[in-house]
Scaffold this active site. Structure first.
Site, short mmCIF file in Angstrom:
data_model
loop_
_atom_site.label_atom_id
_atom_site.label_comp_id
_atom_site.label_asym_id
_atom_site.label_seq_id
_atom_site.Cartn_x
_atom_site.Cartn_y
_atom_site.Cartn_z
N ARG A 102 -5.08 33.28 -14.68
CA ARG A 102 -6.47 32.86 -14.65
C ARG A 102 -6.93 32.75 -13.20
NH1 ARG A 102 -11.33 32.73 -17.21
NH2 ARG A 102 -12.14 30.64 -17.66
N THR A 370 -15.05 39.60 -22.92
CA THR A 370 -13.62 39.56 -22.64
C THR A 370 -13.01 40.73 -23.41
OG1 THR A 370 -13.78 37.17 -22.45
CG2 THR A 370 -11.59 38.03 -22.87
N THR A 388 -10.42 38.98 -18.69
CA THR A 388 -11.88 39.03 -18.66
C THR A 388 -12.42 39.03 -17.23
OG1 THR A 388 -13.87 37.93 -19.53
CG2 THR A 388 -12.14 36.51 -18.68
N ASP A 412 -17.41 28.84 -15.46
CA ASP A 412 -16.68 28.18 -16.54
C ASP A 412 -16.26 26.76 -16.16
OD1 ASP A 412 -16.87 29.94 -18.57
OD2 ASP A 412 -14.86 30.75 -18.42
N SER A 441 -10.56 27.92 -20.04
CA SER A 441 -10.82 29.18 -20.74
C SER A 441 -10.70 28.97 -22.24
CB SER A 441 -9.81 30.24 -20.29
OG SER A 441 -9.91 31.40 -21.10
N GLY A 463 -15.97 34.58 -25.90
CA GLY A 463 -16.35 33.29 -25.36
C GLY A 463 -15.78 32.15 -26.18
#
Length: 563
Positions: A102, A370, A388, A412, A441, A463
């Protein structure tokens, strides 16, 4: 439209997407193999992954090659400039693990940096990319073929170009029409200035050069040297925060997957900073307290329980989850006892008002764009990967001279610390911006084990709907005994605590009219939706791998049939 491509022993089954229709590129043909399989949204990328399996590569080798190819052929979400999660079940008796790649907040980030900035398509919204480091870490742990051989197919696709389908043509024309980024228009615009059409060839020379550096030098071809300098220059030009030091410091992490039991199966899913694993575990744990199979998949009881499970799990998601390197995640959230307690609070005769479960919290949206792919090799190594750029085409910013898109994942984080309201702002501390912190996430790559061996590999984009899509597909298979195709094709349901409404893909279908009416009588606000996720799935049955590409948006099933 459907086509079947044959080269050597490889068969690729493709369903192309056509924007604006629920029945997008309806290709309901599954593929079956005993030698390995790749299911991905892009036909070209799936073919690359399957070719790696034919060469004797592991499922992780195939996943790496697929991921890099998607950075070329599926630019809305496939990426070098984003991040994600790879769940691996090695298949050799060693324990499964999660590779967390991430994105991270830059060193210059601070908790109030977005209070007065809601334009997520600007340079400050770009997080430090993790994809290249994540793929390299996966290769170090589980790769068998040379690194360069996994990246080179993507180099070739970018350098020589590939034929685009109608869905990608429409997507590119739309993005070009609204883009304000000169480099995006230069890189992705048609050379003669006309609109893209199906059958045109897209060549990405700068991206090819960047991929070549990665093929030759590994992560140093991205996080250092020429590419890193180009990223830093792009950030300086646009007022972004990422520095060469941020890039050099970035590392992917190995984490232990969340595990839960459901009806005798073991479900493996991602831990924080993905909210997917804990949230999915809670929903399955709640469902386990009801005999839903006896009630039937389309009974009002089953769907009421599913909605109420979603409502409760998403309330906990909003309140407690964030990057575990920065916040303490309550240990009870994934326990069977807590799920049993939550199940006991469900009233089977009426919907629970969301406001009774906690303060009215919402979270910033994670984009539909994504992408998820599933891979298994002939030895039983399984990979479930979701990654993503965040919004469709990420920030829309292409790094000058490097040819790849940057994410806008910083959106995010909770952007207004301490401010939580019913309009969509959330300010809880667990997901506030901090330097080097990973943003929360919804990505939920999942592997289900039967007797210790992979049985179901699934995941989705979408999402905050991601977790509910995975919940629906997993429950369809484990509780209701659906085939892979039936599980993927079945209408999906989505409830996210707030806003307090249920989106159901069958809401306007006469087949489900009675169910919808009954749910509304219980107090559920049922709304129709044309789109929820892209659940590219593999089911393992009697030693055969059965791939089900999600027909809604076009995908490819690429079985390896070489012994």
């Amino acid at each position: 439209m459907q086509r079947v491509c044959r080269f050597g022993l490889l068969i690729v089954i493709v369903g192309f997407a056509v924007e604006g229709s629920r029945a997008l590129g309806q290709s309901r043909r599954d593929a079956e193999s005993r030698d390995g399989m790749v299911v991905a949204v892009s036909p070209d990328a799936a073919a690359v992954g399957a070719e790696i399996l034919e060469q004797g590569g592991t499922a992780v080798d195939s996943a790496i090659a697929t991921a890099f190819a998607l950075a070329v052929t599926h630019p809305s979400a496939g990426n070098l400039g984003g991040g994600g999660f790879m769940l691996v079940h090695p298949g050799d008796g060693s324990p499964p693990l999660m590779i967390d790649y991430r994105e991270k907040a830059p060193l210059a980030a601070h908790r109030e940096m977005f209070v007065d900035n809601n334009d997520t398509h600007t340079h400050p919204y770009v997080g430090v990319p993790g994809t290249v480091r994540g793929m390299k870490l996966a290769h170090e742990l589980y790769g068998s073929l040379a690194w360069s051989s996994l990246v080179t197919p993507a180099v070739t696709l970018a350098r020589d170009g590939f034929e685009i389908h109608a869905g990608l043509a429409a997507e590119l024309n739309r993005e070009l029409g609204r883009s304000t980024n000169d480099e995006f228009r230069r890189v992705y615009g048609k050379p003669d200035g006309t609109d893209w059409a199906a059958g045109d060839r897209l060549v990405l020379s700068d991206l090819a050069a960047t991929l070549q550096r990665i093929a030759e030098d590994g992560p140093n071809g991205f996080y250092a040297g020429e590419t890193a300098d180009l990223i830093a220059a792009e950030m300086k030009t646009g007022g972004g925060l990422i520095s060469t030091e941020d890039l050099l410091r970035y590392r992917a992490r190995v984490r232990q997957p969340i595990r839960c039991r459901f009806r005798g199966y073991e479900v493996l899913c991602p831990p924080p900073p993905s909210s997917g694993g804990i949230t999915l575990t809670q929903m399955l744990g709640i469902a386990a307290n009801f005999d839903l199979r006896r009630s039937g998949r389309w009974s009002v009881k089953t769907n009421h329980v599913m909605i109420e499970a979603m409502r409760r799990a998403y309330a906990n998601r909003a309140m407690y989850l964030g990057d575990p390197d920065f916040v303490e995640i309550p240990k009870h959230l994934a326990s069977a006892d807590f799920a049993k307690y939550m199940a006991s609070t469900i009233d089977l005769d009426r919907a629970t008002p969301s406001r009774l479960l906690g303060p009215p919290l919402t979270e910033p949206d994670e984009s539909l764009e994504t992408t998820h792919f599933s891979v298994i090799d002939r030895h039983g190594m399984a990979v479930s990967n979701t990654y993503t750029l965040e919004a469709s085409y990420g920030s829309g910013i292409v790094v000058r001279g490097a040819g790849f898109l940057l994410n806008n994942e910083m959106g995010d984080f909770n952007r207004r610390p301490g401010v939580t309201d019913t309009k969509g702002s959330i300010g809880t501390a667990a997901n506030e911006v901090r330097p080097r912190k990973r943003m929360l996430s919804s990505m939920t790559p999942t592997i289900v084990l039967k007797n210790g061996q992979p049985y179901l590999i699934t995941g989705s984009p979408g999402g905050r709907t991601i977790i509910n899509t995975v919940f629906c597909v997993t429950l369809n298979v484990l509780e209701f005994g659906m085939t892979a195709r039936e599980a993927v094709d079945a209408p999906r349901t989505d409830h996210e605590w707030f806003p307090n409404r249920v989106r159901f893909m069958g809401a306007d279908d006469p087949e489900y009219a009675a169910l919808v009416e009954q749910l509304r009588k219980l107090g559920h606000d049922i709304q129709d939706t044309d789109r929820q996720g892209d659940a590219n799935t593999i089911l393992i049955s009697d030693g055969s791998f059965i791939g089900a590409a999600d027909y809604q948006f076009g995908a490819a099933v690429a079985p390896n049939s070489k012994p």
